[in-house]
Scaffold this motif. Sequence first.
Motif, mmCIF file in Angstrom:
data_model
loop_
_atom_site.group_PDB
_atom_site.id
_atom_site.type_symbol
_atom_site.label_atom_id
_atom_site.label_comp_id
_atom_site.label_asym_id
_atom_site.label_seq_id
_atom_site.Cartn_x
_atom_site.Cartn_y
_atom_site.Cartn_z
ATOM 1 N N MET A 1 -4.425 -14.018 -5.841
ATOM 2 C CA MET A 1 -3.245 -14.261 -5.529
ATOM 3 C C MET A 1 -3.015 -13.194 -4.405
ATOM 4 O O MET A 1 -3.370 -12.277 -4.017
ATOM 5 C CB MET A 1 -2.203 -13.540 -6.561
ATOM 6 C CG MET A 1 -0.827 -13.874 -6.389
ATOM 7 S SD MET A 1 0.038 -13.381 -7.698
ATOM 8 C CE MET A 1 -1.037 -12.411 -8.909
ATOM 9 N N SER A 2 -2.112 -13.741 -3.031
ATOM 10 C CA SER A 2 -1.881 -13.086 -2.118
ATOM 11 C C SER A 2 -0.636 -12.281 -2.098
ATOM 12 O O SER A 2 0.272 -12.507 -2.658
ATOM 13 C CB SER A 2 -1.794 -13.988 -0.972
ATOM 14 O OG SER A 2 -0.785 -13.512 0.081
ATOM 15 N N PRO A 3 -1.062 -10.975 -1.739
ATOM 16 C CA PRO A 3 0.187 -9.955 -1.778
ATOM 17 C C PRO A 3 1.343 -10.451 -0.949
ATOM 18 O O PRO A 3 2.498 -10.073 -1.317
ATOM 19 C CB PRO A 3 -0.283 -8.676 -1.180
ATOM 20 C CG PRO A 3 -1.949 -8.776 -0.731
ATOM 21 C CD PRO A 3 -2.234 -10.336 -1.023
ATOM 22 N N THR A 4 1.122 -11.292 0.075
ATOM 23 C CA THR A 4 2.062 -11.779 0.800
ATOM 24 C C THR A 4 3.365 -12.306 -0.153
ATOM 25 O O THR A 4 4.532 -12.031 0.174
ATOM 26 C CB THR A 4 1.806 -12.781 1.924
ATOM 27 O OG1 THR A 4 0.664 -12.818 2.088
ATOM 28 C CG2 THR A 4 2.838 -13.239 2.843
ATOM 29 N N ALA A 12 1.995 -2.806 3.070
ATOM 30 C CA ALA A 12 2.148 -3.511 4.456
ATOM 31 C C ALA A 12 1.041 -4.110 5.031
ATOM 32 O O ALA A 12 -0.211 -3.374 4.572
ATOM 33 C CB ALA A 12 2.985 -2.629 5.330
ATOM 34 N N TYR A 13 0.926 -5.031 6.035
ATOM 35 C CA TYR A 13 -0.375 -5.455 6.594
ATOM 36 C C TYR A 13 -0.408 -4.517 7.985
ATOM 37 O O TYR A 13 0.388 -4.069 8.725
ATOM 38 C CB TYR A 13 -0.158 -6.754 6.990
ATOM 39 C CG TYR A 13 -0.007 -7.776 5.653
ATOM 40 C CD1 TYR A 13 -0.939 -7.887 4.668
ATOM 41 C CD2 TYR A 13 1.233 -8.123 5.288
ATOM 42 C CE1 TYR A 13 -0.762 -8.328 3.563
ATOM 43 C CE2 TYR A 13 1.333 -8.856 3.999
ATOM 44 C CZ TYR A 13 0.485 -9.098 3.318
ATOM 45 O OH TYR A 13 0.439 -9.530 2.041
ATOM 46 N N SER A 14 -1.410 -4.444 8.449
ATOM 47 C CA SER A 14 -1.776 -3.883 9.481
ATOM 48 C C SER A 14 -3.441 -4.454 9.952
ATOM 49 O O SER A 14 -4.238 -4.202 9.307
ATOM 50 C CB SER A 14 -2.019 -2.275 9.478
ATOM 51 O OG SER A 14 -2.581 -1.737 10.813
ATOM 52 N N GLU A 15 -3.307 -5.214 11.022
ATOM 53 C CA GLU A 15 -4.428 -5.645 11.736
ATOM 54 C C GLU A 15 -5.192 -6.664 10.584
ATOM 55 O O GLU A 15 -6.483 -6.306 10.537
ATOM 56 C CB GLU A 15 -5.172 -4.718 12.532
ATOM 57 C CG GLU A 15 -4.622 -4.064 13.614
ATOM 58 C CD GLU A 15 -5.510 -3.041 14.481
ATOM 59 O OE1 GLU A 15 -6.603 -3.529 14.462
ATOM 60 O OE2 GLU A 15 -5.021 -2.077 14.883
ATOM 61 N N GLY A 16 -4.633 -7.074 9.857
ATOM 62 C CA GLY A 16 -5.319 -7.941 8.793
ATOM 63 C C GLY A 16 -5.747 -7.080 7.480
ATOM 64 O O GLY A 16 -6.085 -7.812 6.648
ATOM 65 N N TYR A 18 -4.480 -4.584 4.207
ATOM 66 C CA TYR A 18 -3.661 -4.543 3.504
ATOM 67 C C TYR A 18 -3.390 -2.836 3.112
ATOM 68 O O TYR A 18 -4.384 -2.355 2.546
ATOM 69 C CB TYR A 18 -3.607 -5.261 2.090
ATOM 70 C CG TYR A 18 -2.194 -5.245 1.431
ATOM 71 C CD1 TYR A 18 -1.149 -5.283 1.695
ATOM 72 C CD2 TYR A 18 -2.489 -4.763 0.103
ATOM 73 C CE1 TYR A 18 -0.051 -4.999 0.935
ATOM 74 C CE2 TYR A 18 -1.555 -4.779 -0.851
ATOM 75 C CZ TYR A 18 0.104 -4.954 -0.380
ATOM 76 O OH TYR A 18 0.798 -4.735 -1.196
ATOM 77 N N ALA A 19 -2.214 -2.428 3.445
ATOM 78 C CA ALA A 19 -2.065 -0.979 3.221
ATOM 79 C C ALA A 19 -1.033 -0.649 2.149
ATOM 80 O O ALA A 19 0.117 -0.802 2.094
ATOM 81 C CB ALA A 19 -1.772 -0.224 4.089
#
Length: 355
Positions: A1-4, A12-16, A18-19
Amino acid sequence: MSPTNTLTSAGAYSEGAYAPKVDQRGDGPVTIRLTDQERISGVTRLETVQQCLYHYHRDGFVVLENAIDDDTVDALYKKIVEDTGVYVGKKFQQWNQGEATRNVSVVPPLTPEWLRREFYANVHTMRVIENILGPKPELRFINSNVAMPGATGRQAVHSDVNHDFPTIPFGIVVNTYLQDSDEQNGVTEVWAGTHNAYGRDEQQSSKESGWIKKEYIQKQAKIKAPLQPRLRKGSICLRDLRLWHAGMPNRSEQHRIMLAIDYFAAWYQCPMRLTLPAAARAEIENWNISTAGVDWAEGEVDYLNQPFYLNMTQDPGMYIKQTEKGVEDWRARVTGVYEFDKAIATEQNWWTPEA
Ligand SMILES: O=C(O)CCC(=O)C(=O)O
Ligand SMILES: [Fe+2]
């Protein structure tokens, strides 16, 4: 499952990458606090798992907070304090690194009513462990370290394993603290990052013990100084068996108790075994762990009368066992000479900060 799709508010996403946004504090070691929802539902968020894995692999140590409710922890604390009073009058006593440390290994109550999953196979802990060690980690050791009040000595900086151990994670000790802990009551000194920093022969002062050479202690402290974390009651510490650490004096008036529960990767084929009551078998077999290392005893397990026994190696012939004439290790078995462990730590065995 994608966190999106589902969890955008949790990170949050950063340069691909996931933080995840997770409630955490400290830095080496890091404490990660579960949400009440995670504790109550028993479902660990994947964000939490990611952060635990990240810090565990970096430091060889991570703390999970809020995984067990306080009343459950308090009840076990009280029971082990009572049991410690009984145990120290017994024939077999395991003082860890001499009586001056007042650090004694007291087996927790191995009865069906006290063998609670929250402690021995906590769902959040196991979620992290199975991602480190692989599926169905093997439970092979249940004990506790009771730091009794009135200690005058501390332990040597050591690794719990001193055999030719693997250079990848193979075993984890789960230390659950049954009271708030800090320097005052002797929380363990932890050396974050030492689980994979040096070779075994290089760091150990001898082949026969996990004590670390003074030169390496001084050197490593410049890279990352050791610390005694402040831990809330019920905190679950996952520690790589290779990590340097040391038991510290308890300067408070109360016992400081931490459970010590060992899990091993299935591929490692650890030969250590543990005896639990058959009456608890159906329940424990439901914990989604491997019980390949468990022997089931009919009737009660006389847990306060067991000689201390340990084998964290891969070789069945390398076990150590306490006897009335001394420690039975492989050398004693070959030579017939049994000795009690008399090694006492001195400042050669811990860090002395340089001016
Ligand atoms: O009780 C502690 O804080 C640590 C004890 C320990 O590391 C040991 O006995 O091997
Ligand atoms: Fe230890």
